[in-house]
Design a protein around this motif. Structure first.
Motif, PDB file in Angstrom:
ATOM      1  N   LEU A  72      35.038 -51.746  12.376  1.00  0.00           N
ATOM      2  CA  LEU A  72      36.391 -52.589  12.739  1.00  0.00           C
ATOM      3  C   LEU A  72      37.412 -52.119  11.994  1.00  0.00           C
ATOM      4  CD1 LEU A  72      35.227 -56.052  13.885  1.00  0.00           C
ATOM      5  CD2 LEU A  72      35.470 -54.203  15.332  1.00  0.00           C
ATOM      6  N   ASP A  73      37.394 -51.610  10.725  1.00  0.00           N
ATOM      7  CA  ASP A  73      38.148 -51.411   9.744  1.00  0.00           C
ATOM      8  C   ASP A  73      38.030 -50.240   8.995  1.00  0.00           C
ATOM      9  OD1 ASP A  73      36.252 -52.812   8.454  1.00  0.00           O
ATOM     10  OD2 ASP A  73      37.620 -53.631   6.831  1.00  0.00           O
ATOM     11  N   PRO A  74      38.046 -49.241   9.953  1.00  0.00           N
ATOM     12  CA  PRO A  74      37.479 -47.801   9.121  1.00  0.00           C
ATOM     13  C   PRO A  74      38.232 -47.361   7.892  1.00  0.00           C
ATOM     14  CG  PRO A  74      38.482 -47.373  11.279  1.00  0.00           C
ATOM     15  CD  PRO A  74      38.430 -48.779  11.047  1.00  0.00           C
ATOM     16  N   VAL A  75      37.766 -46.519   7.096  1.00  0.00           N
ATOM     17  CA  VAL A  75      38.470 -45.950   6.022  1.00  0.00           C
ATOM     18  C   VAL A  75      38.256 -44.585   5.792  1.00  0.00           C
ATOM     19  CG1 VAL A  75      37.565 -47.992   4.370  1.00  0.00           C
ATOM     20  CG2 VAL A  75      35.992 -46.048   4.602  1.00  0.00           C
ATOM     21  N   SER A  76      39.438 -44.065   5.018  1.00  0.00           N
ATOM     22  CA  SER A  76      39.336 -42.593   4.967  1.00  0.00           C
ATOM     23  C   SER A  76      40.163 -42.272   3.728  1.00  0.00           C
ATOM     24  CB  SER A  76      40.080 -41.930   6.050  1.00  0.00           C
ATOM     25  OG  SER A  76      40.068 -40.647   6.037  1.00  0.00           O
ATOM     26  N   PHE A  81      40.335 -35.568   7.428  1.00  0.00           N
ATOM     27  CA  PHE A  81      40.772 -35.865   8.738  1.00  0.00           C
ATOM     28  C   PHE A  81      39.592 -36.791   9.021  1.00  0.00           C
ATOM     29  CE2 PHE A  81      39.649 -35.267  13.172  1.00  0.00           C
ATOM     30  CZ  PHE A  81      40.872 -35.533  13.742  1.00  0.00           C
ATOM     31  N   GLY A  82      40.086 -37.715   9.935  1.00  0.00           N
ATOM     32  CA  GLY A  82      38.838 -38.663  10.630  1.00  0.00           C
ATOM     33  C   GLY A  82      38.894 -40.226   9.930  1.00  0.00           C
ATOM     34  N   GLU A  83      38.157 -40.931  10.429  1.00  0.00           N
ATOM     35  CA  GLU A  83      37.912 -42.422   9.804  1.00  0.00           C
ATOM     36  C   GLU A  83      36.645 -42.593  10.001  1.00  0.00           C
ATOM     37  OE1 GLU A  83      42.018 -44.917  10.786  1.00  0.00           O
ATOM     38  OE2 GLU A  83      40.473 -44.632  12.372  1.00  0.00           O
ATOM     39  N   MET A 127      32.774 -35.231 -12.467  1.00  0.00           N
ATOM     40  CA  MET A 127      33.579 -35.456 -13.309  1.00  0.00           C
ATOM     41  C   MET A 127      34.048 -36.912 -12.949  1.00  0.00           C
ATOM     42  SD  MET A 127      33.245 -32.813 -15.015  1.00  0.00           S
ATOM     43  CE  MET A 127      33.846 -33.420 -16.569  1.00  0.00           C
ATOM     44  N   ARG A 128      34.086 -37.518 -11.762  1.00  0.00           N
ATOM     45  CA  ARG A 128      34.456 -38.887 -11.276  1.00  0.00           C
ATOM     46  C   ARG A 128      34.444 -38.824  -9.788  1.00  0.00           C
ATOM     47  NH1 ARG A 128      39.576 -40.718  -9.327  1.00  0.00           N
ATOM     48  NH2 ARG A 128      40.059 -42.837  -9.936  1.00  0.00           N
ATOM     49  N   THR A 129      33.862 -40.093  -9.523  1.00  0.00           N
ATOM     50  CA  THR A 129      33.493 -40.424  -8.268  1.00  0.00           C
ATOM     51  C   THR A 129      34.245 -41.668  -7.802  1.00  0.00           C
ATOM     52  OG1 THR A 129      31.429 -39.421  -8.476  1.00  0.00           O
ATOM     53  CG2 THR A 129      31.644 -40.998  -6.802  1.00  0.00           C
ATOM     54  N   GLU A 130      34.555 -41.963  -6.486  1.00  0.00           N
ATOM     55  CA  GLU A 130      35.076 -42.994  -6.131  1.00  0.00           C
ATOM     56  C   GLU A 130      34.886 -43.088  -4.479  1.00  0.00           C
ATOM     57  OE1 GLU A 130      39.585 -42.662  -4.589  1.00  0.00           O
ATOM     58  OE2 GLU A 130      39.468 -41.772  -6.807  1.00  0.00           O
ATOM     59  N   SER A 131      34.760 -44.308  -4.263  1.00  0.00           N
ATOM     60  CA  SER A 131      34.179 -44.425  -2.685  1.00  0.00           C
ATOM     61  C   SER A 131      35.014 -45.836  -1.915  1.00  0.00           C
ATOM     62  CB  SER A 131      32.812 -44.705  -2.689  1.00  0.00           C
ATOM     63  OG  SER A 131      32.343 -45.856  -3.265  1.00  0.00           O
ATOM     64  N   LYS A 132      34.936 -45.552  -0.689  1.00  0.00           N
ATOM     65  CA  LYS A 132      35.540 -46.688  -0.029  1.00  0.00           C
ATOM     66  C   LYS A 132      34.488 -47.284   1.249  1.00  0.00           C
ATOM     67  CE  LYS A 132      40.362 -45.023  -0.153  1.00  0.00           C
ATOM     68  NZ  LYS A 132      41.528 -44.580   0.613  1.00  0.00           N
ATOM     69  N   SER A 133      34.694 -48.343   1.507  1.00  0.00           N
ATOM     70  CA  SER A 133      33.793 -48.792   2.721  1.00  0.00           C
ATOM     71  C   SER A 133      34.240 -49.850   3.631  1.00  0.00           C
ATOM     72  CB  SER A 133      32.268 -49.279   2.351  1.00  0.00           C
ATOM     73  OG  SER A 133      32.362 -50.564   1.582  1.00  0.00           O
ATOM     74  N   LYS A 166      38.352 -26.311  -9.867  1.00  0.00           N
ATOM     75  CA  LYS A 166      38.108 -27.581  -9.585  1.00  0.00           C
ATOM     76  C   LYS A 166      38.163 -27.796  -8.225  1.00  0.00           C
ATOM     77  CE  LYS A 166      40.951 -29.430 -13.608  1.00  0.00           C
ATOM     78  NZ  LYS A 166      41.971 -30.258 -14.076  1.00  0.00           N
ATOM     79  N   ARG A 167      37.465 -28.895  -7.515  1.00  0.00           N
ATOM     80  CA  ARG A 167      37.520 -29.083  -6.152  1.00  0.00           C
ATOM     81  C   ARG A 167      37.227 -30.586  -5.988  1.00  0.00           C
ATOM     82  NH1 ARG A 167      31.647 -26.318  -4.510  1.00  0.00           N
ATOM     83  NH2 ARG A 167      30.393 -27.906  -5.295  1.00  0.00           N
ATOM     84  N   ASN A 168      37.314 -31.091  -4.775  1.00  0.00           N
ATOM     85  CA  ASN A 168      36.866 -32.430  -4.349  1.00  0.00           C
ATOM     86  C   ASN A 168      35.956 -32.221  -3.344  1.00  0.00           C
ATOM     87  OD1 ASN A 168      38.617 -33.770  -6.160  1.00  0.00           O
ATOM     88  ND2 ASN A 168      40.152 -34.362  -4.877  1.00  0.00           N
ATOM     89  N   VAL A 169      34.771 -33.120  -3.330  1.00  0.00           N
ATOM     90  CA  VAL A 169      33.926 -33.151  -2.419  1.00  0.00           C
ATOM     91  C   VAL A 169      33.612 -34.417  -1.647  1.00  0.00           C
ATOM     92  CG1 VAL A 169      31.331 -32.446  -1.858  1.00  0.00           C
ATOM     93  CG2 VAL A 169      32.539 -31.252  -3.545  1.00  0.00           C
ATOM     94  N   TYR A 170      33.814 -34.372  -0.394  1.00  0.00           N
ATOM     95  CA  TYR A 170      33.450 -35.633   0.404  1.00  0.00           C
ATOM     96  C   TYR A 170      32.438 -35.903   1.239  1.00  0.00           C
ATOM     97  CZ  TYR A 170      38.665 -35.430  -0.966  1.00  0.00           C
ATOM     98  OH  TYR A 170      39.977 -35.118  -1.398  1.00  0.00           O
ATOM     99  N   TYR A 171      31.813 -37.127   1.055  1.00  0.00           N
ATOM    100  CA  TYR A 171      30.882 -37.563   1.860  1.00  0.00           C
ATOM    101  C   TYR A 171      31.041 -38.756   2.655  1.00  0.00           C
ATOM    102  CZ  TYR A 171      28.324 -34.528  -1.545  1.00  0.00           C
ATOM    103  OH  TYR A 171      27.932 -33.575  -2.465  1.00  0.00           O
ATOM    104  N   ALA A 172      30.634 -38.590   3.916  1.00  0.00           N
ATOM    105  CA  ALA A 172      31.029 -40.055   4.568  1.00  0.00           C
ATOM    106  C   ALA A 172      29.913 -40.331   5.889  1.00  0.00           C
ATOM    107  CB  ALA A 172      32.145 -39.572   5.364  1.00  0.00           C
ATOM    108  N   THR A 173      30.302 -41.476   6.526  1.00  0.00           N
ATOM    109  CA  THR A 173      29.387 -41.746   7.339  1.00  0.00           C
ATOM    110  C   THR A 173      30.217 -42.281   8.743  1.00  0.00           C
ATOM    111  OG1 THR A 173      27.657 -42.812   5.932  1.00  0.00           O
ATOM    112  CG2 THR A 173      27.636 -43.523   7.982  1.00  0.00           C
ATOM    113  N   GLU A 174      29.799 -41.887   9.859  1.00  0.00           N
ATOM    114  CA  GLU A 174      30.706 -41.954  10.705  1.00  0.00           C
ATOM    115  C   GLU A 174      30.927 -43.469  11.098  1.00  0.00           C
ATOM    116  OE1 GLU A 174      28.646 -39.525  10.961  1.00  0.00           O
ATOM    117  OE2 GLU A 174      30.124 -37.999  10.830  1.00  0.00           O
TER     118      GLU A 174
END
Length: 241
Positions: A72-76, A81-83, A127-133, A166-174
């Motif tokens: 109901l309140d998707p994150v990104s 691209f995408g939620e 080097m650093r990790t952050e997440s949203k749910s 340097k790069r950012n790698v993103y992992y997600a669940t639909e």
């Protein structure tokens, strides 16, 4: 290689012991599976919001519920691209490391020699990790807290270069899934939930009652028995040497 009589006898003893123990454990696994199968076979099967809500209010107990799992309140993140129901960002750097390695080589006289070298290699280090749910979800039109239903695991969705090495790698669940929920309906909510993505109720029950635990146990047990026999031979011959 000569196999001694005592080694044959010892192998027979080890295999016999492991078989007896294996069948004992197998029986306990089967009893536990039969108890689980009884729960699955007597669980309610629900595919409507009205019955789902009624089951929670009346403490219906175990149930298979088929429907849509929605966020109901998707994150990104703005750069992606995408939620999603869950998203994680790893900030990585490509860094050089060193390790000491021992190498074997043959010299000019045919003798085997060893030498110690410093080996250099590169890896992407986080080097650093952050997440949203998300915080709010719904199943079959009924709203719950995000933690109430275990979503499928996340997977890599994007890699974005952010500078030199340097790069950012993103992992997600639909955000949305279709599938069957196995849960206990009581106290006006769901409890001890498991979600089976893209499976109908019939497919979920068939999957749960497939008995793969028995097959997996015996495969593991056979390898373990072989390992004990080989280990005995190794220790026997080493002790004699």
């Amino acid at each position: 290689m000569e196999i001694k009589k005592r080694e044959v006898i010892a192998s027979i003893v080890i295999i016999s012991f492991m078989l007896i123990l294996g069948f004992t454990i197998n029986e306990k696994i089967q009893l536990n599976l039969l108890e689980s199968y009884q729960i699955y076979d007597t669980a309610a099967q629900i595919d409507s919001k009205e019955l789902f809500e009624y089951g929670m209010k009346t403490n219906l107990g175990y149930a298979f519920v088929y429907g849509n799992l929605e966020t109901l309140d998707p994150v990104s993140y703005s750069e992606v691209f995408g939620e999603y129901s869950y998203i994680k960002k790893e900030e990585q750097e490509y860094r050089e490391h060193s390790r000491t390695v021992t190498k074997t080589y043959t010299d000019s006289e045919g003798r085997t020699q060893t030498k110690v070298e410093i080996e250099y290699y590169w890896t992407w280090d986080t080097m650093r990790t952050e997440s949203k749910s998300a915080t709010k979800i719904s199943f079959l039109g009924v709203e719950f807290a995000y933690e109430k239903i275990p979503f499928p695991p996340s997977h890599q969705i994007e890699i974005i270069d952010t500078g030199y090495h340097k790069r950012n790698v993103y992992y997600a669940t639909e955000a949305d899934f279709q599938g069957t929920l196995f849960t206990s309906l009581k106290e006006s909510t769901i409890n001890d939930t498991k979600f089976y993505q893209n499976q109908t109720i019939a497919e979920t029950i068939e999957h749960l009652e497939a008995g793969t635990e028995i097959v997996a146990f015996w495969i593991l047990w056979i390898f373990l028995t072989i390992g004990f026999v080989i280990g005995f031979y190794y220790l026997e011959n080493r002790w004699l040497d």
